[in-house]
Motif scaffolding. Structure first.
Motif, mmCIF file in Angstrom:
data_model
loop_
_atom_site.group_PDB
_atom_site.id
_atom_site.type_symbol
_atom_site.label_atom_id
_atom_site.label_comp_id
_atom_site.label_asym_id
_atom_site.label_seq_id
_atom_site.Cartn_x
_atom_site.Cartn_y
_atom_site.Cartn_z
ATOM 1 N N ASP A 205 0.839 -1.195 0.000
ATOM 2 C CA ASP A 205 0.000 0.000 0.000
ATOM 3 C C ASP A 205 0.877 1.250 0.000
ATOM 4 O O ASP A 205 2.067 1.213 0.309
ATOM 5 N N ALA A 206 0.251 2.397 -0.360
ATOM 6 C CA ALA A 206 1.004 3.621 -0.597
ATOM 7 C C ALA A 206 1.795 4.077 0.624
ATOM 8 O O ALA A 206 2.949 4.500 0.519
ATOM 9 N N ARG A 207 1.183 3.988 1.812
ATOM 10 C CA ARG A 207 1.860 4.455 3.015
ATOM 11 C C ARG A 207 3.089 3.613 3.322
ATOM 12 O O ARG A 207 4.160 4.145 3.675
ATOM 13 N N LEU A 208 2.964 2.297 3.170
ATOM 14 C CA LEU A 208 4.099 1.414 3.445
ATOM 15 C C LEU A 208 5.181 1.576 2.384
ATOM 16 O O LEU A 208 6.373 1.491 2.689
ATOM 17 N N ARG A 209 4.783 1.822 1.130
ATOM 18 C CA ARG A 209 5.776 2.046 0.068
ATOM 19 C C ARG A 209 6.661 3.236 0.408
ATOM 20 O O ARG A 209 7.884 3.193 0.236
ATOM 21 N N THR A 210 6.037 4.325 0.872
ATOM 22 C CA THR A 210 6.807 5.524 1.204
ATOM 23 C C THR A 210 7.818 5.234 2.305
ATOM 24 O O THR A 210 8.971 5.684 2.246
ATOM 25 N N ARG A 211 7.402 4.462 3.307
ATOM 26 C CA ARG A 211 8.300 4.143 4.411
ATOM 27 C C ARG A 211 9.439 3.224 3.976
ATOM 28 O O ARG A 211 10.609 3.460 4.298
ATOM 29 N N LEU A 212 9.096 2.180 3.216
ATOM 30 C CA LEU A 212 10.110 1.200 2.849
ATOM 31 C C LEU A 212 11.099 1.732 1.811
ATOM 32 O O LEU A 212 12.262 1.315 1.799
ATOM 33 N N ARG A 213 10.659 2.634 0.954
ATOM 34 C CA ARG A 213 11.618 3.138 -0.035
ATOM 35 C C ARG A 213 12.721 3.948 0.652
ATOM 36 O O ARG A 213 13.870 3.945 0.180
ATOM 37 N N LEU A 214 12.412 4.598 1.756
ATOM 38 C CA LEU A 214 13.442 5.294 2.519
ATOM 39 C C LEU A 214 14.397 4.304 3.164
ATOM 40 O O LEU A 214 15.605 4.561 3.253
ATOM 41 N N GLU A 215 13.864 3.166 3.610
ATOM 42 C CA GLU A 215 14.728 2.137 4.192
ATOM 43 C C GLU A 215 15.641 1.530 3.128
ATOM 44 O O GLU A 215 16.813 1.238 3.391
ATOM 45 N N ILE A 216 15.105 1.324 1.932
ATOM 46 C CA ILE A 216 15.926 0.791 0.840
ATOM 47 C C ILE A 216 17.050 1.759 0.513
ATOM 48 O O ILE A 216 18.215 1.369 0.347
ATOM 49 N N LEU A 217 16.712 3.048 0.416
ATOM 50 C CA LEU A 217 17.723 4.055 0.105
ATOM 51 C C LEU A 217 18.785 4.102 1.194
ATOM 52 O O LEU A 217 19.991 4.166 0.913
ATOM 53 N N SER A 218 18.352 4.033 2.448
ATOM 54 C CA SER A 218 19.296 4.060 3.565
ATOM 55 C C SER A 218 20.220 2.848 3.540
ATOM 56 O O SER A 218 21.441 2.971 3.742
ATOM 57 N N SER A 219 19.655 1.671 3.269
ATOM 58 C CA SER A 219 20.472 0.445 3.209
ATOM 59 C C SER A 219 21.506 0.524 2.098
ATOM 60 O O SER A 219 22.668 0.130 2.277
ATOM 61 N N ALA A 220 21.086 1.041 0.943
ATOM 62 C CA ALA A 220 22.013 1.153 -0.189
ATOM 63 C C ALA A 220 23.137 2.132 0.118
ATOM 64 O O ALA A 220 24.305 1.888 -0.199
ATOM 65 N N ARG A 221 22.796 3.252 0.751
ATOM 66 C CA ARG A 221 23.812 4.259 1.085
ATOM 67 C C ARG A 221 24.831 3.702 2.087
ATOM 68 O O ARG A 221 26.038 3.912 1.945
ATOM 69 N N LYS A 222 24.336 2.993 3.106
ATOM 70 C CA LYS A 222 25.235 2.453 4.131
ATOM 71 C C LYS A 222 26.167 1.399 3.554
ATOM 72 O O LYS A 222 27.334 1.303 3.943
ATOM 73 N N SER A 223 25.647 0.590 2.629
ATOM 74 C CA SER A 223 26.460 -0.500 2.077
ATOM 75 C C SER A 223 27.473 -0.010 1.054
ATOM 76 O O SER A 223 28.496 -0.656 0.826
ATOM 77 N N GLY A 224 27.174 1.126 0.404
ATOM 78 C CA GLY A 224 28.053 1.610 -0.654
ATOM 79 C C GLY A 224 27.886 0.861 -1.957
ATOM 80 O O GLY A 224 28.642 1.085 -2.911
ATOM 81 N N ALA A 225 26.909 -0.042 -2.031
ATOM 82 C CA ALA A 225 26.704 -0.843 -3.235
ATOM 83 C C ALA A 225 26.129 -0.002 -4.358
ATOM 84 O O ALA A 225 25.410 0.977 -4.136
ATOM 85 N N THR A 226 26.450 -0.378 -5.578
ATOM 86 C CA THR A 226 25.816 0.210 -6.749
ATOM 87 C C THR A 226 24.406 -0.365 -6.842
ATOM 88 O O THR A 226 24.220 -1.578 -6.803
ATOM 89 N N THR A 227 23.406 0.501 -6.967
ATOM 90 C CA THR A 227 22.014 0.053 -6.917
ATOM 91 C C THR A 227 21.275 0.445 -8.185
ATOM 92 O O THR A 227 21.338 1.598 -8.621
#
Length: 438
Positions: free
Chosen positions: A167-189
């Protein structure tokens, strides 16, 4: 650290000759978060699977950190992929699902347990580790899938519409978590989506695709302000850009103007470099693009030197809470995005600006001008606005405004913000003198 991903004239053709990708070239920098954006069936998921090694490459080259990877096994690419359907093992607990990539490689059980705990803590699912996927909600299963991808600490993350079923509300929350995980790992996404709002929120850059062809690669701001063509302009931005059929008129002894049907917009004099280039397409069919912020309701404030008046009739009032969107008729003809031309593209990276394209357009337009007679003078103003076949213009109004259907509204258009496309949908003017405040 992430890997550099380089695609050189990559193509994919399925048995029977059906092309999915057409000679696509693209470079993704190490550690970059790139979003592949486009409608369903444009080839973005196919491209992602080719990078992962799940689809063969028909033509061209894929390089991972300068190593040719066309024939590398998926396990040799140091890439983790998150799918739309989560792809969790139903008979394994959340902890076992997260730790599975490490267990397969016979890593020390204590190390596996530590890394699973670390991933689960970062994703806020430590209390769910002993549950089976069937006992988890959609958002919780997505977090488990993310944990399984991140626990390996890969150099490349590949995400195929991972939030589309939420759902839209959960998408907004999880996309920030995905972005945060990618930034912390340094992986190319590389993140695939058809949701332009999601793409604009996440991407360092966005690659827009259509029918297997890469249309443009740029930052979110660059795509919005300087779209390469009408398709990109219409696909990026909420509310959608208004496209109206128009014609440029440049009489020798008069003011250059753009006709929108029943009404005209006189261009500011002296002409900007951007508007001077429109002389070569005078009399030709054009598509005029107007973002909502390029138009305002004329109230008590005076028009600036770059604003020109229009009149609109309210057709629909769309209340959004924080603002109201007004859909107006201005006596023009609403335009659709032209169909995609499908011949093979020449080799080379996707354009991030339209300079080379514009030179071709100017040459083409000059030839067309020589073949036709001189442009007609500016048509006289209409005595009224025809509502039949009218163009739709979207204008923002304050949430407290009270407008009604059928109301006539005075408008002011900032002519510096016009986006002009030829009848094929390619942008005519490459260097606007004014980029709206975003």
């Amino acid at each position: 650290m992430g890997s550099t991903i380089t695609l050189k004239n990559v193509a994919k053709t399925y048995p029977g000759g059906q092309p999915a990708l057409r000679r696509l070239s693209l470079t993704v920098a190490a550690g970059e978060f790139l979003v592949l954006l486009g409608p369903s069936g444009c080839g973005k998921s196919t491209l992602l699977r080719m990078i992962a090694g799940l689809e063969t490459i028909t033509e061209g080259e894929l390089h991972l950190d300068r190593v040719l990877a066309n024939d590398l096994d998926p396990s040799e690419r140091d890439a983790a992929m998150i799918f739309q359907n989560f792809a969790l093992y139903p008979n394994m607990t959340a902890a076992e699902n997260i730790g599975f990539p490490l267990a397969v490689h016979k890593q020390d059980p204590a190390e596996v347990e530590h890394r699973v705990e670390s991933a689960a803590t970062a994703l806020g699912i430590s209390h769910l580790l002993q549950r089976l996927p069937g006992q988890l909600s959609g958002g919780e299963r997505q977090r488990v899938a993310m944990g399984r991808a991140t626990v390996r600490r890969p150099s490349v993350f590949l995400l195929d519409e991972p939030l589309s079923s939420l759902d839209a509300r959960l998408r907004t929350r999880l996309r920030l978590e995905i972005l945060s995980s990618a930034r912390k790992s340094g992986a190319t996404t590389i993140y695939v989506t058809h949701d332009q709002a999601e793409a604009m929120a996440l991407g360092d850059r966005i690659a827009v695709m259509r029918d297997g062809i890469l249309q443009q690669v740029d930052t979110p701001r660059g795509l919005y302000a300087l779209p390469a063509n009408a398709f990109v302009a219409s696909f990026v931005g909420t509310p959608r850009i208004s496209l109206i059929h128009g014609t440029v008129y440049a009489p020798i002894d008069g003011v250059m103007a753009i006709s929108l049907g029943a009404q005209q917009l006189a261009l500011a004099m002296p002409l900007s470099r951007d508007h001077q280039m429109l002389r070569v397409v005078q009399g030709s069919p054009l598509l005029i693009g107007l973002r909502p912020e390029a138009v305002r309701i004329a109230e008590r404030t005076r028009a600036t030197e770059f604003e020109r008046p229009l009149t609109g009739i309210v057709e629909h009032v769309e209340f959004q809470g924080h603002e109201t969107l007004l859909h107006l008729s201005i006596g023009g003809q609403r335009a659709d995005v032209p169909p995609q031309a499908l011949p093979d593209l020449p080799a080379g990276p996707a354009r991030s600006n339209a300079a080379g394209l514009t030179r071709k357009l100017i040459s083409h337009a000059k030839a067309a001008v020589r073949r036709r007679r001189a442009a007609s003078p500016l048509p006289p103003p209409s005595s009224g606005i025809e509502t039949a076949n009218s163009g739709e213009l979207v204008v923002r109004a304050s949430s407290g405004a009270h407008h009604r259907r059928g109301q006539h509204l005075p408008l002011l258009v900032d002519v510096r913000s016009l986006l002009v496309f030829d009848e094929r949908g390619e942008r005519v003017s490459p260097d606007p003198t004014h980029i709206p405040n975003l």
